[in-house]
Design an enzyme around this catalytic site. Structure first.
Site, short mmCIF file in Angstrom:
data_model
loop_
_atom_site.label_atom_id
_atom_site.label_comp_id
_atom_site.label_asym_id
_atom_site.label_seq_id
_atom_site.Cartn_x
_atom_site.Cartn_y
_atom_site.Cartn_z
N LYS A 33 0.82 -1.22 0.00
CA LYS A 33 0.00 0.00 0.00
C LYS A 33 0.86 1.27 0.00
O LYS A 33 0.51 2.23 -0.68
CB LYS A 33 -1.05 0.00 1.12
N ARG A 55 -6.82 2.04 11.26
CA ARG A 55 -6.40 0.67 11.49
C ARG A 55 -7.26 -0.03 12.53
O ARG A 55 -7.01 -1.20 12.82
CB ARG A 55 -4.96 0.67 11.98
N ARG A 58 12.87 -6.80 3.39
CA ARG A 58 12.97 -5.47 2.77
C ARG A 58 13.93 -4.53 3.50
O ARG A 58 14.12 -4.63 4.70
CB ARG A 58 11.59 -4.85 2.58
N ARG A 101 14.07 -1.32 8.73
CA ARG A 101 13.21 -0.95 9.85
C ARG A 101 13.37 -1.96 10.96
O ARG A 101 13.43 -3.16 10.71
CB ARG A 101 11.75 -0.91 9.39
N ARG A 155 2.55 -8.22 13.96
CA ARG A 155 1.84 -7.18 13.20
C ARG A 155 0.69 -7.80 12.41
O ARG A 155 -0.37 -7.20 12.27
CB ARG A 155 2.82 -6.44 12.28
P1 AMP Z 1 3.50 1.00 9.16
O1 AMP Z 1 4.67 1.78 8.65
O2 AMP Z 1 2.20 1.47 8.57
O3 AMP Z 1 3.71 -0.48 9.02
O4 AMP Z 1 3.40 1.30 10.73
C1 AMP Z 1 4.45 0.98 11.60
C2 AMP Z 1 3.95 0.91 13.03
O5 AMP Z 1 3.43 2.20 13.42
C3 AMP Z 1 2.79 -0.04 13.27
O6 AMP Z 1 3.22 -1.38 13.48
C4 AMP Z 1 2.15 0.56 14.53
O7 AMP Z 1 2.92 0.29 15.68
C5 AMP Z 1 2.28 2.05 14.24
N1 AMP Z 1 1.11 2.58 13.50
C6 AMP Z 1 1.08 3.09 12.24
N2 AMP Z 1 -0.15 3.47 11.90
C7 AMP Z 1 -0.95 3.21 12.96
C8 AMP Z 1 -2.33 3.36 13.24
N3 AMP Z 1 -3.18 3.87 12.32
N4 AMP Z 1 -2.80 2.95 14.45
C9 AMP Z 1 -1.97 2.44 15.39
N5 AMP Z 1 -0.66 2.25 15.19
C10 AMP Z 1 -0.14 2.63 14.00
#
Ligand code: AMP
Length: 214
Positions: A13, A88, A127, A161, A172
């Site tokens: 995404k 989310r 990645r 990361r 996750r």
């Molecule tokens: P992402 O880069 O979208 O995979 O997000 C990395 C991490 O940020 C996630 O595993 C969560 O810990 C936190 N995070 C990102 N977006 C949200 C959200 N909308 N709600 C809660 N935690 C979030």
């Protein structure tokens, strides 16, 4: 045009949102990127979010809702925005509805990118990106043309990361299925959701999204 990208970690995404950001001039609002910037800058938000992110857990709803409510009012969102990684949870989706109503805004499409879990773990755990220009690479699927050198800027520094390891990815995914997947039903009932097979070639996925939003 305002869009929501829905999908598990590694579904692509972020990559697809980047293409639309470039091509359509939409603001890409990635809560993951915003939180990582807050952690790097050592802000209060970053300090609160860090341990959740490292464990692969979701950061508490209210912190994220405040972050987006603030961001969505920025002038760069006037021509439209892409929500990447938000909402989310159901409370986040309900808070978003309220925010949009207060600002007289609408979501045009919710794009769900579906990929099987087995593939997601492979994708995410392998990645990494160029530390200088941010170009994305993968241990198996997308190596630099010359080993150790970024194709785009020539840098030899790369980063991963912290949460892109097998253990954290597994958590996750558990959280995605438990807390985020109910949003599929939530947005299906609005008639705005389109499910796209994210296991196809990246360019094919892009074409499908482009034909949907054009
Ligand atoms: P992402 O880069 O979208 O995979 O997000 C990395 C991490 O940020 C996630 O595993 C969560 O810990 C936190 N995070 C990102 N977006 C949200 C959200 N909308 N709600 C809660 N935690 C979030």
């Amino acid at each position: 045009m305002n869009l929501i990208f829905l999908g598990a970690p590694g579904s692509g995404k972020g990559t697809q949102a980047e293409v639309l950001e470039r091509e359509k001039g939409l603001a890409k609002l990635s809560t993951g990127d915003m939180l990582r910037a807050a952690v790097d800058a050592g802000t209060e938000l970053g300090k609160k979010a860090k341990s959740y992110m490292e464990a692969g857990d979701l950061v508490p709803d209210q912190l994220i809702i405040d972050l987006i409510a603030d961001r969505i009012s920025n002038p760069d969102c006037q021509h439209g925005f892409i929500l990447d990684g938000f909402p989310r949870t159901l409370p986040q989706a309900e808070a978003l509805d309220k925010m949009l109503e207060e600002r007289n805004l609408n979501i045009d499409h919710v794009i769900l990118i579906s990929v099987r879990d087995e593939l997601l773990v492979e994708r995410v755990a392998g990645r990494y990106s160029c530390a200088k220009c941010g170009s994305g690479y993968h241990d198996s699927f997308k190596k630099p043309k010359i080993e150790g050198i970024c194709d785009h800027c020539g840098s030899s520094e790369f980063s991963r990361r912290k949460d892109d390891n097998r253990e954290t990815v597994a958590n996750r995914l558990v959280n995605y299925h438990a807390q985020t997947s109910p949003l599929i039903e939530y947005y299906s009932s609005t008639g705005k959701l389109t499910d796209i097979d994210g296991e196809q070639d990246i360019k094919v996925v892009t074409q499908k999204i482009e034909s949907l939003v054009s």
